[in-house]
Design a protein around this motif. Sequence first.
Motif, mmCIF file in Angstrom:
data_model
loop_
_atom_site.group_PDB
_atom_site.id
_atom_site.type_symbol
_atom_site.label_atom_id
_atom_site.label_comp_id
_atom_site.label_asym_id
_atom_site.label_seq_id
_atom_site.Cartn_x
_atom_site.Cartn_y
_atom_site.Cartn_z
ATOM 1 N N ASP A 98 0.808 -1.221 0.000
ATOM 2 C CA ASP A 98 0.000 0.000 0.000
ATOM 3 C C ASP A 98 0.844 1.276 0.000
ATOM 4 N N GLU A 99 2.159 1.113 -0.053
ATOM 5 C CA GLU A 99 3.135 2.202 -0.151
ATOM 6 C C GLU A 99 3.117 3.145 1.050
ATOM 7 N N THR A 100 2.651 2.671 2.192
ATOM 8 C CA THR A 100 2.650 3.487 3.405
ATOM 9 C C THR A 100 3.901 3.275 4.249
ATOM 10 N N VAL A 101 4.680 2.249 3.912
ATOM 11 C CA VAL A 101 5.906 1.939 4.648
ATOM 12 C C VAL A 101 7.051 1.762 3.661
ATOM 13 N N MET A 102 8.169 2.400 3.969
ATOM 14 C CA MET A 102 9.391 2.228 3.190
ATOM 15 C C MET A 102 10.409 1.526 4.068
ATOM 16 N N GLY A 103 10.835 0.348 3.664
ATOM 17 C CA GLY A 103 11.909 -0.349 4.358
ATOM 18 C C GLY A 103 13.218 0.001 3.674
ATOM 19 N N PHE A 104 14.287 0.039 4.449
ATOM 20 C CA PHE A 104 15.577 0.418 3.869
ATOM 21 C C PHE A 104 16.718 -0.228 4.640
ATOM 22 N N ALA A 105 17.814 -0.443 3.931
ATOM 23 C CA ALA A 105 19.006 -1.005 4.549
ATOM 24 C C ALA A 105 19.528 -0.024 5.600
ATOM 25 N N PHE A 106 19.877 -0.579 6.759
ATOM 26 C CA PHE A 106 20.345 0.242 7.868
ATOM 27 C C PHE A 106 21.129 -0.668 8.800
ATOM 28 N N PRO A 107 22.254 -0.196 9.340
ATOM 29 C CA PRO A 107 23.067 -1.060 10.208
ATOM 30 C C PRO A 107 22.290 -1.557 11.427
ATOM 31 N N LYS A 129 7.920 7.418 13.699
ATOM 32 C CA LYS A 129 8.379 7.411 12.314
ATOM 33 C C LYS A 129 9.000 6.075 11.926
ATOM 34 N N PHE A 130 9.859 5.530 12.782
ATOM 35 C CA PHE A 130 10.620 4.326 12.466
ATOM 36 C C PHE A 130 10.153 3.147 13.311
ATOM 37 N N HIS A 131 10.231 1.950 12.743
ATOM 38 C CA HIS A 131 9.892 0.749 13.506
ATOM 39 C C HIS A 131 10.639 -0.447 12.929
ATOM 40 N N LEU A 132 10.673 -1.507 13.740
ATOM 41 C CA LEU A 132 11.324 -2.740 13.303
ATOM 42 C C LEU A 132 10.560 -3.348 12.129
ATOM 43 N N PRO A 133 11.274 -4.021 11.251
ATOM 44 C CA PRO A 133 10.581 -4.763 10.200
ATOM 45 C C PRO A 133 9.912 -5.995 10.799
ATOM 46 N N ARG A 134 9.157 -6.697 9.972
ATOM 47 C CA ARG A 134 8.520 -7.931 10.469
ATOM 48 C C ARG A 134 9.612 -8.863 10.987
ATOM 49 N N ASN A 163 20.008 -6.196 7.945
ATOM 50 C CA ASN A 163 20.267 -4.786 8.238
ATOM 51 C C ASN A 163 19.113 -4.000 7.637
ATOM 52 N N TRP A 164 18.044 -3.797 8.411
ATOM 53 C CA TRP A 164 16.812 -3.260 7.837
ATOM 54 C C TRP A 164 15.996 -2.518 8.887
ATOM 55 N N VAL A 165 15.354 -1.430 8.473
ATOM 56 C CA VAL A 165 14.438 -0.648 9.306
ATOM 57 C C VAL A 165 13.269 -0.233 8.420
ATOM 58 N N ASP A 166 12.103 -0.064 9.001
ATOM 59 C CA ASP A 166 10.936 0.433 8.283
ATOM 60 C C ASP A 166 10.611 1.850 8.753
ATOM 61 N N ALA A 167 10.093 2.651 7.820
ATOM 62 C CA ALA A 167 9.661 4.015 8.146
ATOM 63 C C ALA A 167 8.291 4.271 7.525
ATOM 64 N N ARG A 168 7.494 5.050 8.212
ATOM 65 C CA ARG A 168 6.185 5.432 7.686
ATOM 66 C C ARG A 168 6.390 6.549 6.667
ATOM 67 N N THR A 169 5.934 6.353 5.434
ATOM 68 C CA THR A 169 6.167 7.340 4.379
ATOM 69 C C THR A 169 5.529 8.688 4.704
ATOM 70 N N ALA A 170 4.414 8.678 5.414
ATOM 71 C CA ALA A 170 3.743 9.929 5.769
ATOM 72 C C ALA A 170 4.574 10.777 6.724
ATOM 73 N N VAL A 200 17.866 6.873 1.783
ATOM 74 C CA VAL A 200 18.019 6.077 0.559
ATOM 75 C C VAL A 200 19.482 6.055 0.113
ATOM 76 N N THR A 201 20.124 7.200 0.139
ATOM 77 C CA THR A 201 21.530 7.249 -0.273
ATOM 78 C C THR A 201 22.404 6.418 0.661
ATOM 79 N N ASP A 202 22.180 6.516 1.957
ATOM 80 C CA ASP A 202 22.965 5.710 2.906
ATOM 81 C C ASP A 202 22.687 4.215 2.726
ATOM 82 N N ALA A 203 21.442 3.856 2.448
ATOM 83 C CA ALA A 203 21.108 2.445 2.203
ATOM 84 C C ALA A 203 21.827 1.947 0.959
ATOM 85 N N TRP A 204 21.823 2.750 -0.091
ATOM 86 C CA TRP A 204 22.529 2.397 -1.330
ATOM 87 C C TRP A 204 24.028 2.221 -1.065
ATOM 88 N N ARG A 205 24.600 3.116 -0.279
ATOM 89 C CA ARG A 205 26.039 3.034 0.031
ATOM 90 C C ARG A 205 26.402 1.722 0.724
#
Length: 113
Positions: free
Chosen positions: A41-50, A64-69, A76-83, A94-99
């Motif tokens: 539903d595009e309400t959560v963005m997960g991203f690579a994170f230490p 804003k941030f919460h643990l993934p499932r 190495n992952w965290v979820d964020a609410r897009t809103a 996104v840039t740090d996740a890409w790095r």
Amino acid sequence: MITVADVRRLALTLPRTTEHLIRDRVKFRVGAIVYVAFSQDETVMGFAFPKEERDALIASEPAKFHLPRLSDQRFNWVDARTAALDEPEMRELVTDAWRMVVPKSVAAGHLGT
């Protein structure tokens, strides 16, 4: 609030990034490694994170941030609410996740570091 389109505009400028639609979820990856993924539903963005910094990030802004499932907590992952994300913060995440997933020389060449 950020959208998939906002992330797409940034992610597709990052070297070696490809976009994929897997089970109705937009994902951005380098090779086989996903570094950003959206919920269906595009309400959560997960991203690579230490992992070692994950608890501090979540504690700093739990609305804003919460643990993934549970099955994804081994990564190495965290979820964020897009809103709750704004454009500058999304760009940094996104840039740090890409790095995290490209060779250091690729990141340095693109970012000039």
